[in-house]
Structures are given as C-alpha cells and as structure tokens.
Scaffold this motif. Structure first.
Motif, mmCIF file in Angstrom:
data_model
loop_
_atom_site.group_PDB
_atom_site.id
_atom_site.type_symbol
_atom_site.label_atom_id
_atom_site.label_comp_id
_atom_site.label_asym_id
_atom_site.label_seq_id
_atom_site.Cartn_x
_atom_site.Cartn_y
_atom_site.Cartn_z
ATOM 1 N N PHE A 94 4.075 1.298 -7.704
ATOM 2 C CA PHE A 94 5.159 0.672 -8.478
ATOM 3 C C PHE A 94 6.359 1.613 -8.700
ATOM 4 O O PHE A 94 7.378 1.207 -9.234
ATOM 5 C CB PHE A 94 4.639 0.199 -9.839
ATOM 6 N N ASP A 118 5.922 -3.749 -3.734
ATOM 7 C CA ASP A 118 5.953 -4.119 -5.149
ATOM 8 C C ASP A 118 6.706 -3.080 -5.994
ATOM 9 O O ASP A 118 6.777 -1.909 -5.627
ATOM 10 C CB ASP A 118 4.490 -4.193 -5.617
ATOM 11 N N TRP A 159 9.011 -6.918 -0.583
ATOM 12 C CA TRP A 159 7.791 -7.601 -1.041
ATOM 13 C C TRP A 159 8.140 -8.606 -2.132
ATOM 14 O O TRP A 159 8.945 -8.295 -3.020
ATOM 15 C CB TRP A 159 6.847 -6.547 -1.609
ATOM 16 N N ARG A 192 -5.520 -10.022 -12.518
ATOM 17 C CA ARG A 192 -4.477 -9.004 -12.318
ATOM 18 C C ARG A 192 -3.318 -9.281 -13.286
ATOM 19 O O ARG A 192 -2.156 -9.194 -12.915
ATOM 20 C CB ARG A 192 -3.978 -8.999 -10.875
ATOM 21 N N TRP A 251 -0.980 -9.720 6.683
ATOM 22 C CA TRP A 251 -1.616 -8.487 6.232
ATOM 23 C C TRP A 251 -3.088 -8.818 6.124
ATOM 24 O O TRP A 251 -3.487 -9.637 5.304
ATOM 25 C CB TRP A 251 -1.016 -8.058 4.896
ATOM 26 N N ASP A 261 -6.486 -5.256 2.443
ATOM 27 C CA ASP A 261 -6.008 -4.112 1.671
ATOM 28 C C ASP A 261 -6.807 -2.859 2.016
ATOM 29 O O ASP A 261 -6.493 -1.768 1.540
ATOM 30 C CB ASP A 261 -6.124 -4.388 0.165
ATOM 31 N N TRP A 285 -1.549 -0.906 9.360
ATOM 32 C CA TRP A 285 -0.847 0.334 8.991
ATOM 33 C C TRP A 285 -1.766 1.546 9.040
ATOM 34 O O TRP A 285 -2.933 1.463 8.704
ATOM 35 C CB TRP A 285 -0.313 0.313 7.555
HETATM 36 C C1 GLA Z 1 -1.473 -6.698 -2.830
HETATM 37 C C2 GLA Z 1 -1.152 -6.416 -1.382
HETATM 38 C C3 GLA Z 1 -0.790 -4.952 -1.222
HETATM 39 C C4 GLA Z 1 0.377 -4.624 -2.124
HETATM 40 C C5 GLA Z 1 0.064 -4.985 -3.558
HETATM 41 C C6 GLA Z 1 1.275 -4.840 -4.429
HETATM 42 O O1 GLA Z 1 -2.653 -6.083 -3.208
HETATM 43 O O2 GLA Z 1 -2.207 -6.769 -0.547
HETATM 44 O O3 GLA Z 1 -0.480 -4.664 0.121
HETATM 45 O O4 GLA Z 1 1.509 -5.335 -1.684
HETATM 46 O O5 GLA Z 1 -0.400 -6.332 -3.661
HETATM 47 O O6 GLA Z 1 1.042 -5.152 -5.744
#
Ligand code: GLA
Length: 696
Positions: free
Chosen positions: A312, A338, A382, A414, A515, A518, A544
């Motif tokens: 952040f 984000d 984002w 969240r 994507w 994570d 990535w």
């Molecule tokens: C999710 C996405 C991450 C990132 C976060 C940001 O978890 O998968 O890649 O963008 O949100 O808060």
C-alpha cells in the motif's frame, strides 16, 4: 456440409468430430451420438425405439434427452424447471421446428400447454472441432413464469462404459489442481455459490474412459462462459448411462420471466478428441484466442507490478524508483497496484473512492504517468470496482448499495463489502469514476480485482425476485466492463480475484489476461500454471517473477517459470541489486524473442509438474518452424540420484523436417527428436530453456 438435417434427425459435423440427435418415436429429442466423425451420414445411430420397463423405469427415465425438463416419470437431473401462474411446476417440451443457418442450428421446443418457448442453440466451429451450445426461454403467455433452473446444455456419453472425470480444484493461493476421479453411480456436482467463478473449482470438465493421457485416448470436454454461480453435474445411472450438464447454478436461483421476455443462458463450448488431454487443451486455447479474447492475436507486454514490492506504500517517489529500474531491464508496461486512491493506506479503508489520494499524489497521477511514459513504458493501474470499505466516502453516502439483508448482521471479508452491481446506480457510479480516471490519464492497462465472495445476498428494493441478484450482478459487471472497453479501446485489461478466482470464458471476452494466483513461489507456480493450461492459453496467463519463496531458488529458475506465460516482474527491484537486474534483463530480452511461440503456439505438456519434481513443457509455433522447450527440476529428493530423470520426447514437430535443438550438436528430423528423446540431467532447482529451430 457440416450440418446434415432431415425433418427429425440432425448431424452436426466438425472436421474430426460429430454430434447427432433426433426425435424418438414418442417425440422426445434425444441424443444419438457424440464422438469421432463417421464416414457417411447413414453411419450415425438414429433414436430408435424408446426404452422403459416396469412401472418404475419409464422411457422418460431412460431416454438420452437433449434438454430434459422437469416432467413426467423421470428422476434424472433436468436442464429446465419452471413454475407457472396456474400452479403447474412441470414443463413438457415438445418439438416445434428447426432453423438452420450455415454453422448454426436452432431447435424450437414448446410446452404442451403453457405459452413457453425454449430454443436450443447449436453452433459448430468446424476447424476447431468444437460445438457451442446455449438455451433461450421466451414467455409468450400473459403471466409471469418463474424460472428455477435453466442450464446451458446436457451431453450424453457413449453408453455402458466407465468414465473418469478431470476437473480443477483449489483454494486461494493454491488454485488449479487437477483431479482425476472415477465417475461412479450417482451424481457428482461441482459448483460455485460465491457470485463469481471461484478459486475452488472452475467451470470446465474433461471426461475420458480412464486411460487417456496427454497424447492418446478419447476425451470429451467442455467449459462455460460465465463468471458467476455455476454448476456442473455428472450423473451416472444404474442403466449404464452417463450424462453431463453445465450452466448457471440453480442454488438460490430464481428469475421472473415477464410476458414477452427472453432469458438466454451463457454459452458452453464442448468438444471431442481421440488424442488425449493435450489435444483437448490445444482446441480450447485456439478457440479462446480466436473467438473469445477481444485481441487474442495481440502480443502481451512484459509488465512490472508494484504489489509485492511496495504493497500500500505507493507514491510518486517509490514508484518512479521502481519504474526506472524496470525500464532499464526492458519492461514495457509499469503497473501501480493497490494503495493509490483516496484514503487507501491499508486494506481497512478507501475502496469505493476512486480518485488519487491527495497525500500520496498531490498533483494527481499525471506526473507519475508522464515519468513512466518518458522511460518508454506504458502505465497501468489496479482497481477493485465491485467493492466498498465501510470506511469510505462512498459507503457513508450509500450504505444501502452494499449487498446485505437490511437490519441483519453482514459479513465483512478483508474489511470490505460488495457493491450490488445489479443496481443501475451502482453501475453508473463506477462507470463514471473509472471513465474519469481513464479519460484524464494516459492509462493503458487496468488490473480489475475482486477480493471477496458474496454473502447475505440481500437486495433492498429489488424490482423482481431478489434472488435474481446472482445473475444480474454478473450482467452488471459485464456491462460496466464492456462499456469501459468500448470507451477506452487503448486499454488492456486483467481479470484478478485474489489471484485466480475469476477466470472463465465469460470474463475472457472482456479481460485480455488473468492473474492466475497470488502464490508466486515458482515451484508452486509450476503446478498452478500446469492446471491453468488445461483450459486457458499462455497468452492470458500473467506470470510474475517475485521474491516469494526461499532465497536459494535461482533467478534463472524463477524467470523460466514465468516465461512460460505472459512474463511479468513483481520483485523489489531496488533490493535486487545491479547484478540480478542485469541477469533479469537478459531473460526478458530472450522472452521477447520467443514470446510469439509461447503466446500463440501450441502447448505440449511433456512431463507433468503436478505429478513429478522433474517436469517439461514445449511450445510449438503454428507453422512448426520454431519451438521452445522448458524443463524444471523442482524440489530436492532425499537421495537425488534415486529420482530418475527420464528422457524428454518432443512433440508437435514436422516429422520430415530437420531441426536443431539448442545445446545439442545434432541436426535431426522432427521424427527423431520426437521418438528418441533427449536427456537433460538437471540438478535441484535447475531449469533450462532451449530453442528448437527448423533448418530445412
Ligand atoms: C489481491 C491481488 C494482488 C494485489 C492485492 C492488492 O490480493 O490478487 O495481486 O493486487 O489484491 O490489494
């Protein structure tokens, strides 16, 4: 001609497969065949005499109906269930007529009494050996009809055989595991009840006779184009029949179909191949690139994403520092994740307030965008448009916009709630905010995230049945996203939902890439990417290179893993140091040379990463002139030499042409490379990328 039709029998042929159905002696529309294309129209079995014996096993129960509705003496999983104003809750669908147009067939069915019309849509894709299907219900009566289940399609497999189902399962940060399990008597259900596709299962199936592998064996497969609640049902009966159904989930589903209205289901795509799971995946990859993705033939850029580096804590200085290093390495697109918008210092505030935070970006985004552009890169951002934090200006102004049951407790996940995208004013608000950012800044990429699933699905002031929320929400997301795409055609879009929670053929009409997880630890990623590749092509698979996982994982290994998809970088470049950045730049340069083969070529999974610590895959260009081989040795067995590394047999080459393989002296025929194998001898956490080139 791909569609052969008589007044009561239809054969839909693609280059190598066929699908046939017709009316039986009782007037039921029944499936007759799904498999390899036969030589003559007369070769296909016709509906025959309806079965049925004993008062408990009526012909309706035994029939292989194309689109069974809830009615009569059948207790199988139906495709359609509705209730009517006169109290009836069954639908007796009778054939009315067929309409045919080149590659498309529409079968019209009508209830024997109610003014309800059902159209079954069939569209063949001859070169891809695929069949697209959907259903439409039209209310031609004067009263409301309540739809309770309306699936897209049902398929029947050849009778009296045992089948195995392959599907994908997982959870957050561990998506895309392949499960292969026997279909035994009864019903197997896979579904999402989360308002989105989900990390937990994906609306795709592949069914085989139990012995198919990557290169051999009959496989029947399908996937649904929908990003909300879905349901897959495999039903095996005591009579040796196996039927598969796929479509919108009927759990908590209801839809008021008003007089004159039509409800259309999402489409499903299905196919048959005698050439194993690999061929099934390649068919889907081609279809997605050619028919689903908005720009399936556009090269995916090498991007940098700031999330894992700065989370952040974004501002102009931190991002510019990363951007400079990224540009030096050859990155083409810099994406700020984000943290950039009003009040977003952590995940407890800000969602909904889509304008730049004035502490972090006192002069807006423009100065940063311009710096990034001056470095020769495009700029991306984002967003998480469907969400709201209770601590936001938006929530304070419109608490009723969040999905909930008024007066009852509502779950936060969240620290956020979901905006009811079924509501027009919510769609308009988001449209306006995102349109403004995109109009005022030179933004070329948007990562559209969704970090929680629905709960307490209340809709205050719903115009119809509040349960329509499940479908109308998704339609709302499609509408806003589609409108933004139209207004800003220069933007490339990524679908993210806490990683791979929303990837399907529906969202890929709007999102150029996804994507997929994570979890960026590269050995885990090998498994994740392999599962993803069952359905979705490499050009959509954003991958990535980050700092996640143990330090002893070499950069080379990390780069090779991510080069198998649409390469991105997500590590903390300032901390990487010059040496690492120079090495990464070398791999990025190589990736740029080989990415057309990876993004647009045919994928061959040579040795599974989900099953072995030594794995390999190969991409072959469509003209078979170029190929790339990747091989990985991931975790360390206790005694390394006990873990055999069998030779790798290449696939997909022109058998008669001559090829070189990087790292080998020999010039050999495609046939030789495919039949004799190569030994790679990788040590722990070693990997290799080898180009294969046709020389004649
Ligand atoms: C999710 C996405 C991450 C990132 C976060 C940001 O978890 O998968 O890649 O963008 O949100 O808060």
């Amino acid at each position: 001609m791909p569609i052969h039709a008589t007044s009561n029998f239809w054969i839909l042929e693609t280059e190598h497969s066929a699908y046939a159905f017709g009316l039986d002696a009782d007037g039921r529309l029944v499936n007759c065949y799904w498999g390899e294309r036969l030589l003559h129209p007369g070769d296909y079995p016709t509906p025959g005499i309806p079965g049925g014996w004993a008062s408990f096993n009526d012909a309706g129960q035994l029939a292989r109906e194309e689109y069974p509705a809830e009615s009569g003496l059948k207790y199988i999983e139906p495709c359609f269930k509705a209730s009517y104003a006169d109290g009836a809750r069954d639908s007796v669908l009778c054939f009315e007529k067929a309409e045919q147009q080149e590659n498309e067939l529409k079968i019209h069915l009508r209830d024997e009494q109610q003014a309800l019309k059902i159209i079954l849509g069939y569209r063949i894709h001859p070169a891809g050996d695929l069949l697209e299907r959907w259903a439409e219900a039209t209310n031609e009566s004067q009263a409301v009809i309540r739809l309770e289940r309306i699936l897209s399609a049902q398929w029947h497999l050849p009778r009296a055989r045992a089948y195995r189902l392959s599907h994908l399962y997982g959870r957050w940060a561990d998506e895309w595991n392949v499960c292969r399990e026997a279909l035994t008597m009864g019903v197997k259900v896979l579904e999402s009840r989360r308002i989105t596709t989900s990390h937990h299962a994906n609306p795709w199936f592949a069914v085989d006779g139990g012995r198919a592998d990557e290169d051999h064996g009959e496989v029947w497969f399908g996937a649904l184009a929908w990003s909300g609640n879905w349901k897959f049902i495999a039903e095996t009966t005591e009579f040796g029949s196996t039927r598969l159904s796929l479509g919108l989930n009927d759990w908590d589903f209801a839809w008021q179909l008003h007089p004159g209205e039509t409800f259309s289901t999402p489409a499903v795509i299905s196919g048959y191949t005698p050439d194993g799971f690999g061929a099934a995946s390649r068919r889907l990859h081609d279809f997605i690139r050619e028919q689903v993705l908005p720009n399936g033939q556009a090269l995916r850029k090498v991007l940098y994403n700031s999330w894992e580096a700065t989370e952040f804590n974004v501002d102009e200085t931190s991002q510019a520092a990363l951007a400079e290093l990224a540009a030096e390495m050859g990155v083409e697109l810099f994406v700020m994740d984000d943290g950039w918008f009003h009040g977003r210092d952590h995940d407890r505030a800000g969602l909904g307030d889509w304008w730049p935070d004035d502490k972090k970006f006192p002069n807006g985004l423009k100065p940063l965008v311009e710096r990034v552009n001056a470095l020769g890169m495009e700029f991306g951002l984002w967003v998480e448009p469907e969400m709201v934090n209770p601590d936001s200006d938006l929530y304070r102004a419109h608490p009723d916009w969040a999905i909930h049951f008024p007066g009852r407790s509502r779950s936060e996940a969240r620290n956020q709630l979901i905006l009811n995208f079924a509501r027009a004013e919510v769609q308009e608000y988001i449209l306006e905010k995102l349109d403004k950012i995109l109009s005022e800044n030179n933004i070329r990429f948007i990562k559209w995230d969704m970090n929680r699933n629905a709960s307490e699905p209340g809709w205050q002031g719903a115009p119809g049945d509040p349960r329509e929320l499940w479908v109308r929400y998704v339609q709302g997301v499609y509408r806003v996203w589609g409108e933004l795409r139209k207004r800003h055609p220069q933007v490339t879009w990524q679908s993210c939902s806490g990683g791979g929670g929303r990837v399907d053929l529906g969202i890929l009409r709007l999102a150029d890439q996804a994507w997929v997880s994570d979890n960026t630890e590269p050995t885990a990623r090998l498994n994740i990417q392999e599962g993803y590749s069952q359905v979705y092509p490499a050009c959509t698979m954003e991958a990535w290179v980050t700092d996640m996982g143990p330090d002893y994982l070499p950069l080379e290994f990390r780069m090779h893993v991510s080069m198998c998809g649409a390469l991105g970088i997500g590590g903390h470049l300032v901390r990487w140091g010059a040496e690492k950045r120079v090495e990464a730049a070398k791999w990025i340069a190589l990736y740029k040379e080989i990415r057309p083969i990876i993004q647009f070529g045919d994928l061959y999974r040579l040795r599974s990463a989900q099953e072995n610590s030594f794995s390999a895959l190969e991409y072959v260009s469509k003209d078979r002139k170029d190929a790339v081989l990747f091989a990985f040795r991931s975790h360390q067995p206790l005694i390394p030499y006990l873990e055999p590394q069998p030779p790798i047999y290449l696939r997909g080459l022109d058998p008669a042409a001559l090829y070189t393989l990087e790292g080998c002296e020999a010039v050999r025929s495609g046939l030789a490379w495919m039949r004799t194998g190569i030994d790679l001898h990788l040590f722990d956490y070693q990997s290799t990328v080898r180009r294969i080139r046709q020389v004649s």
